[in-house]
Scaffold this motif. Structure first.
Motif, mmCIF file in Angstrom:
data_model
loop_
_atom_site.group_PDB
_atom_site.id
_atom_site.type_symbol
_atom_site.label_atom_id
_atom_site.label_comp_id
_atom_site.label_asym_id
_atom_site.label_seq_id
_atom_site.Cartn_x
_atom_site.Cartn_y
_atom_site.Cartn_z
ATOM 1 N N CYS A 10 -90.844 19.239 -63.799
ATOM 2 C CA CYS A 10 -91.564 19.748 -62.630
ATOM 3 C C CYS A 10 -91.664 21.259 -62.640
ATOM 4 O O CYS A 10 -92.514 21.845 -61.982
ATOM 5 N N LEU A 13 -95.073 22.458 -64.798
ATOM 6 C CA LEU A 13 -96.382 21.906 -64.527
ATOM 7 C C LEU A 13 -97.295 22.928 -63.866
ATOM 8 O O LEU A 13 -97.059 23.317 -62.747
ATOM 9 N N GLN A 89 -94.914 16.554 -56.803
ATOM 10 C CA GLN A 89 -95.483 16.428 -58.143
ATOM 11 C C GLN A 89 -96.312 17.664 -58.500
ATOM 12 O O GLN A 89 -96.997 18.232 -57.651
ATOM 13 N N LYS A 90 -96.241 18.053 -59.766
ATOM 14 C CA LYS A 90 -96.975 19.215 -60.250
ATOM 15 C C LYS A 90 -97.524 18.904 -61.636
ATOM 16 O O LYS A 90 -96.974 18.052 -62.335
ATOM 17 N N ALA A 91 -98.559 19.602 -62.055
ATOM 18 C CA ALA A 91 -99.105 19.364 -63.395
ATOM 19 C C ALA A 91 -99.813 20.593 -63.941
ATOM 20 O O ALA A 91 -100.331 21.408 -63.192
ATOM 21 N N THR A 92 -99.820 20.727 -65.248
ATOM 22 C CA THR A 92 -100.360 21.891 -65.940
ATOM 23 C C THR A 92 -101.512 21.516 -66.841
ATOM 24 O O THR A 92 -101.414 20.540 -67.572
ATOM 25 N N PHE A 111 -97.772 11.701 -62.528
ATOM 26 C CA PHE A 111 -98.451 12.979 -62.708
ATOM 27 C C PHE A 111 -97.561 13.969 -63.456
ATOM 28 O O PHE A 111 -97.997 14.675 -64.360
ATOM 29 N N SER A 112 -96.261 14.007 -63.101
ATOM 30 C CA SER A 112 -95.336 14.939 -63.735
ATOM 31 C C SER A 112 -95.089 14.618 -65.200
ATOM 32 O O SER A 112 -94.642 15.482 -65.951
ATOM 33 N N TYR A 114 -97.431 13.642 -67.280
ATOM 34 C CA TYR A 114 -98.683 13.848 -68.025
ATOM 35 C C TYR A 114 -99.336 12.547 -68.459
ATOM 36 O O TYR A 114 -100.008 12.484 -69.480
ATOM 37 N N VAL A 128 -102.093 18.296 -72.240
ATOM 38 C CA VAL A 128 -101.522 16.971 -72.014
ATOM 39 C C VAL A 128 -100.821 16.473 -73.275
ATOM 40 O O VAL A 128 -99.678 15.999 -73.229
#
Length: 371
Positions: A10, A13, A89-92, A111-112, A114, A128
């Protein structure tokens, strides 16, 4: 086996976007569309961040019952790191210049991890793939191979900074190589450069704790003097030397200087001299933000303060050196100096005899035993 020290996912992201000279699309803007199952009714945020996690919130939006939301900007987002947050939740994702419209599909619960599909951006697809591959790595060499294959410099920097944050000296060459790929005017470059400087100092301090003690050889120093000429500690071997760390801005140092001057004047003709190391200069975090012209001007201002203090305090010995990097220099780290004034008395053979002498009487007493 060397295991990678990953931070929690987390913390890794984020979303990265780039801008183009023509805006990257007909409208000159950036749109990121997201569909996350089970996210209906929640809210989503988009932050601009650095690799160290400093945040600037750009937009917040609600999510419809089907899990759809988007972030649209009339002008392209600038190069950097951006973070999408949905609850915990976070995403990059990395976006390149031509990525004007990006679609991301997945489920909130994964989501975390990928577990998402991306279209409209090769860079986001690479992000991803990279984050999924990280979970399967164990050796540092494997990680370096992965990073070398990453095309986007922000993705490479963000992944390396966080994954190897506590990996120590073995990871230093990877950090330095990744830093060179970042634009020097990026906020993340400043963060990364400061971290690497601090890591080098920490490593030097650790070595100094083992090496800097009475009876051990004094590590050599070769520093620029006030006139730019190099001044070497090794050249003074054969004399008894007081290695003195100080700075023009240091009140206790300036108050101690008369004691040092008194001892020098009394014993300078008997094989005693002083090598003064100034910690004047520009703070590393400031230097990383300056243009070359600004850095040159700031460094010259600090040099002049150093020169003025030498004259004002009557430090008449010829051996003065400084990297003009404040606490970011290698000299203080090499000797494990964490506070000034700090002194090291070195005998004629170049070995450390005494550490931490203060006051004319204590310096003179230790000096007489060596002379």
């Amino acid at each position: 086996m060397y295991r990678l020290l990953f931070l929690p996912l987390c913390a890794l992201l984020t979303v990265l976007a780039s801008c183009t000279p023509d805006g990257g699309s007909a409208s000159g803007g950036t749109t990121i569309r997201v569909q996350l199952a089970q996210a209906g009714g929640l809210s989503a945020n988009l932050d601009r961040i650095t690799i160290g996690g400093e945040k600037e919130m750009l937009k917040s939006t609600s999510i419809d019952q089907a899990g759809n939301f988007s972030f649209s900007f009339p002008q392209a987002l600038g190069d950097g790191l951006y973070q999408i947050r949905v609850g915990a939740q976070k995403a990059t994702f990395a976006l390149e210049a031509a990525d004007s419209e990006v679609d991301i599909t997945g489920e909130l619960a994964s989501f975390s991890n990928y577990d998402v599909e991306v279209s409209g951006s090769e860079a986001a697809t690479e992000t991803v793939r990279t984050m999924q591959q990280l979970q399967q790595l164990g050796e540092l060499a494997e990680f370096q191979s992965l990073v070398d294959e990453i095309k986007n410099p922000y993705t490479a920097a963000f992944v390396t900074f966080n994954a190897l944050l506590r990996a120590g000296e073995q990871a230093l060459p990877i950090h330095e190589a990744v830093l060179e790929r970042l634009p020097k005017d990026a906020d993340s470059y400043t963060t990364y450069s400061t971290y690497i400087t601090q890591l080098k100092q920490q490593l030097a301090f650790q070595k100094a704790q083992q090496l800097i003690k009475p009876g051990q050889p004094a590590p050599d120093l070769e520093l620029p003097g006030p006139d730019g000429e190099m001044v070497s500690l090794a050249d003074l071997k054969g004399q008894v030397v007081l290695l003195d760390f100080w700075a023009a801005w240091c009140g206790p140092c300036r108050r101690e200087n008369p004691n040092v001057v008194k001892v020098y004047e009394r014993y300078k003709d008997r094989g005693f001299t002083i090598y003064s190391v100034s910690l004047d200069g520009v703070r590393p975090e400031q230097a990383a933000r300056f243009t070359p012209e600004e850095l040159a001007e700031a460094t010259e201002n600090q040099r002049q303060k150093w020169v003025d203090a030498i004259a004002q305090d009557g430090l008449s010995w010829p051996h003065h050196g400084s990297e003009l990097k404040f606490w970011g220099g290698e000299a203080s780290a090499k000797y494990g100096v964490q506070a000034i004034p700090a002194t090291f008395l070195i005998d004629r053979d170049g070995n450390i005899a005494e550490i931490g002498l203060r006051g004319a009487a204590s310096i003179e007493q230790a000096l007489q035993g060596l002379l």
